[in-house]
Design a protein around this motif. Structure first.
Motif, short mmCIF file in Angstrom:
data_model
loop_
_atom_site.label_atom_id
_atom_site.label_comp_id
_atom_site.label_asym_id
_atom_site.label_seq_id
_atom_site.Cartn_x
_atom_site.Cartn_y
_atom_site.Cartn_z
N ARG A 168 0.86 -1.19 0.00
CA ARG A 168 0.00 0.00 0.00
C ARG A 168 0.89 1.23 0.00
O ARG A 168 1.83 1.32 0.79
CB ARG A 168 -0.87 0.06 1.25
N LEU A 170 0.79 5.04 0.86
CA LEU A 170 -0.03 6.03 1.56
C LEU A 170 0.54 7.42 1.30
O LEU A 170 1.76 7.62 1.35
CB LEU A 170 -0.01 5.76 3.07
N LEU A 223 -8.75 7.92 1.84
CA LEU A 223 -8.95 7.18 3.09
C LEU A 223 -9.70 8.07 4.05
O LEU A 223 -10.67 7.68 4.69
CB LEU A 223 -7.57 6.83 3.64
N SER A 277 -4.67 6.47 -0.40
CA SER A 277 -3.91 5.22 -0.45
C SER A 277 -4.13 4.53 -1.79
O SER A 277 -5.14 4.74 -2.45
CB SER A 277 -4.33 4.30 0.69
N VAL A 315 3.63 0.52 2.97
CA VAL A 315 3.51 -0.59 3.93
C VAL A 315 3.03 -1.82 3.18
O VAL A 315 2.48 -1.71 2.09
CB VAL A 315 2.50 -0.27 5.07
N THR A 316 3.25 -2.98 3.77
CA THR A 316 2.75 -4.19 3.11
C THR A 316 1.24 -4.27 3.33
O THR A 316 0.70 -3.65 4.25
CB THR A 316 3.39 -5.46 3.69
N GLU A 317 0.57 -5.04 2.49
CA GLU A 317 -0.87 -5.17 2.59
C GLU A 317 -1.26 -5.73 3.96
O GLU A 317 -2.28 -5.36 4.54
CB GLU A 317 -1.38 -6.07 1.46
N GLN A 319 0.37 -5.33 6.84
CA GLN A 319 0.46 -4.27 7.84
C GLN A 319 -0.72 -3.30 7.70
O GLN A 319 -1.30 -2.88 8.69
CB GLN A 319 1.78 -3.49 7.68
N TYR A 320 -1.06 -3.01 6.46
CA TYR A 320 -2.15 -2.08 6.20
C TYR A 320 -3.47 -2.63 6.75
O TYR A 320 -4.27 -1.92 7.36
CB TYR A 320 -2.26 -1.82 4.70
N MET A 359 -4.35 -2.07 10.34
CA MET A 359 -4.67 -0.72 10.81
C MET A 359 -5.96 -0.73 11.63
O MET A 359 -6.95 -1.35 11.26
CB MET A 359 -4.84 0.21 9.61
N GLU A 388 -13.53 0.82 1.09
CA GLU A 388 -12.53 0.06 1.84
C GLU A 388 -12.92 -1.39 2.02
O GLU A 388 -12.10 -2.29 1.97
CB GLU A 388 -12.38 0.67 3.24
N THR A 413 -10.12 -4.66 -1.59
CA THR A 413 -8.92 -5.14 -0.92
C THR A 413 -7.98 -5.63 -2.02
O THR A 413 -8.21 -5.34 -3.17
CB THR A 413 -9.28 -6.29 0.04
#
Lengths: 299, 106
Positions: free
Chosen positions: B6, B8, B39, B45, B76-78, B80-81, B84, B95, B99
């Motif tokens: 991702r 951002l 977002l 994002s 960030v990796t998916e 980690q995202y 959130m 959202e 995905t």
């Protein structure tokens, strides 16, 4: 390159805003056109704006339309977008007979091997026989091992009663899966400037996709494998089945020792066909090899 | 094979003079045209397919910056995202639907 596949199953409207495809249903959602690889619209009550259609062609997105039975019956393709369209056409016309015959020989061999693998993955008999047939394919398949192999293969796969002509859910599923594969192959070929009507082996005046039909042969066993594993004769042709069949595009398949999604494998195959064509060397063609059904994982 | 990331983008842009407003609008339209999702205000994002794609989009961003203001980007990796936390408010329809799954049903 696009990697998203969309299946539109509910009424709604598709339009374009800011280079994003806007899907209006109960909720409004937008997706970057750049990320989309293909779209299947199976609901009849979906309207698509002309701008959206035009953008889909621009981004080489394959749009499938479906008939009342929800089987794909049409494909939208970009119109001569490649920068060296005439060059590619000349190349296609200039293919020598031996080149075409050798390419077709390689396709048939790989198809027979994949069919054998399909039977093996299903623990059915006949894999060895198909491997054996694959060793007897001549240049241009002049002795028609393809048809002979296919006849044997379908009997091993679905039993001796099975016929491709009946109106069963197995056949509907096969047709659905084949149509998706054919569209994806055509998409890739068109992206590289090929005219999909000019085939290597298939040469039907009524067929717009002769070349796509040549190259999709090796992918058919993938659909067969899914159908043999998941579809019972008394099943209905459910939305889940269609979604799964569509999702075959994201399954693992082996190209040159590397696991790729089917879509990426098709891209590799087309790229290698360009290289093979330029150097007139059929051995440079890379064809996908069947693996057991597994969704491609991005680590 | 590559993985999903991702990208951002956070920005603060001055919008006092007409010229600054124009620059702000141009940058926001650029982000939307590039396939970014909003977002929340000033936070955008984009899903990127692999490191090469992230690099490509970062390069395009750098090429289209407005003259003044403050803009940050973070990759960030998916995974980690997806971790959130949403502390207050609801996730948007966008959202929930968009995905990194490759087959999306509508």
């Amino acid at each position: 390159m696009g990697w998203r596949h969309l299946l539109i199953r509910k009424p709604g409207k598709l339009s374009v805003r800011y280079n994003q495809l806007v899907i209006e249903q109960e909720e409004k959602v937008s997706i970057a056109l750049e990320d989309i690889c293909s779209i299947v619209i199976e609901e009849q009550a979906v309207s698509v704006t002309a701008a959206a259609l035009s953008k889909m062609a621009e981004y080489n997105i394959t749009l499938f339309t479906c008939d009342q039975r929800r089987l794909p019956n049409g494909v939208l393709q970009p119109f001569q977008k490649h920068s060296r369209q005439v060059g590619v056409l000349h190349m296609q016309y200039a293919y020598s007979k031996p080149f075409k015959k050798r390419i077709w020989q390689r396709i048939v061999i790989q198809k027979l091997i994949n069919q054998g693998k399909c039977l093996k993955f299903l623990n059915k008999e006949g894999a060895d026989e198909l491997y054996r047939i694959s060793k007897t394919v001549d240049s241009g398949d002049s002795n028609n091992r393809e048809a002979y192999g296919a006849k044997k293969y379908f009997q091993y796969l679905f039993g001796s009663e099975f016929t491709r002509r009946s109106d069963s859910v197995v056949n509907a599923s096969l047709n659905y899966g084949y149509a998706i594969m054919r569209g994806l192959v055509a998409r890739s070929l068109v992206g590289y400037g090929f005219f999909p009507c000019l085939g290597i082996y298939h040469d039907n005046e009524l067929n717009k996709f002769n070349l796509a039909d040549d190259f999709m042969e090796v992918l058919r066993p993938l659909v067969d494998l899914y159908v043999a594993q998941h579809i019972q004769l008394d099943d209905g042709f459910s939305p889940y089945v269609r979604a799964d069949l569509y999702n075959l595009a994201n399954m693992d398949i082996l190209v040159n020792g590397e696991k790729l999604t089917v879509v990426n494998a098709v891209e590799e195959m087309t790229k290698s066909f360009v290289t093979a064509s330029r150097s007139q060397d059929p051995s440079l063609l890379k064809l996908p090899e069947l693996l057991p059904l597994q969704l491609h994982m991005y680590e | 094979m590559s993985k999903f990331m991702r990208l951002l983008v956070f920005f603060d842009l001055p919008v006092v003079t007409n010229r600054e407003k124009r620059e702000y609008r141009r940058f926001r339209t650029f982000l939307l045209n590039e396939g970014y999702d909003m977002l929340q205000f000033s936070v955008y994002s984009r899903v990127c397919h692999g490191h090469e794609a992230t690099d490509k989009h970062l390069a395009r961003l750098k090429h289209n910056l407005p003259p003044r203001g403050s803009i940050r980007a973070m990759v960030v990796t998916e995974k980690q995202y997806a971790k959130m936390q949403l502390l207050l408010g609801e996730p948007t329809a966008q959202e929930k639907k968009i995905t990194s799954t490759q087959l999306t049903l509508f």
